[in-house]
Scaffold this active site. Sequence first.
Site, PDB file in Angstrom:
ATOM      1  N   ARG A 146      24.393 -55.669 -49.505  1.00 52.96           N
ATOM      2  CA  ARG A 146      24.865 -56.677 -50.460  1.00 52.96           C
ATOM      3  C   ARG A 146      24.812 -58.080 -49.882  1.00 52.96           C
ATOM      4  NH1 ARG A 146      30.110 -53.530 -52.940  1.00 52.96           N
ATOM      5  NH2 ARG A 146      28.946 -51.744 -53.728  1.00 52.96           N
ATOM      6  N   CYS A 147      23.737 -58.387 -49.223  1.00 51.10           N
ATOM      7  CA  CYS A 147      23.548 -59.666 -48.543  1.00 51.10           C
ATOM      8  C   CYS A 147      22.414 -60.424 -49.224  1.00 51.10           C
ATOM      9  CB  CYS A 147      23.208 -59.385 -47.073  1.00 51.10           C
ATOM     10  SG  CYS A 147      22.790 -60.818 -46.077  1.00 51.10           S
ATOM     11  N   GLY A 148      22.440 -61.732 -49.126  1.00 53.03           N
ATOM     12  CA  GLY A 148      21.341 -62.518 -49.658  1.00 53.03           C
ATOM     13  C   GLY A 148      20.020 -62.210 -48.968  1.00 53.03           C
TER      14      GLY A 148
ATOM     15  N   THR B 299      19.187 -59.095 -48.080  1.00 54.40           N
ATOM     16  CA  THR B 299      18.880 -57.688 -48.332  1.00 54.40           C
ATOM     17  C   THR B 299      17.434 -57.466 -48.788  1.00 54.40           C
ATOM     18  OG1 THR B 299      21.195 -57.173 -48.749  1.00 54.40           O
ATOM     19  CG2 THR B 299      19.581 -55.637 -49.656  1.00 54.40           C
TER      20      THR B 299
END
Length: 163
Positions: free
Chosen positions: A35-37, A39
């Site tokens: 759930r990371c930018g 990803t």
Amino acid sequence: MSILDAPIARLDGSPATLGEILGGRAALLVNVASRCGLTPQYAGLEALHEEHGDAAFTVVGLPCNQFLGQEPGSAEEIAEFCSATYGVTFPMTEKIEVNGDGRHPIYAELTAAPDENGETGDVRWNFEKFLVDGDGAVVARFSPQVEPGDPALVAAVRGVAGP
């Protein structure tokens, strides 16, 4: 102790050492999060693994939830997300810590290596990349913003894995 001797479970929970996961191959070790930018880098990591992943090289994802809780899922949820969303086929390990008192022994060794700007120390964010040779020695470190297809990263992979 070599990082290859460090125990670390596979994502399915089965026990292993890093050396068993690598099987003598060079590897790009990446602390990953769902759930990371950053990803979407999973797609580039999978492409790198598909292009170079053979007897000489592999990508290994090491899930970590230390950066704003961006990897909150269970092992099963992580596996499903990576497979369904990005078609990940490279090995993944159990969720670990890369910084602080609970830092996994693998990262105690990796974080001593400098990145492309000469920076050492704590992992700064998700998707920091460490290239190790087949003996477990750190060859290169790349900051999280360096994409898997970056020419310098690809050249470093080719340097340890062959064309």
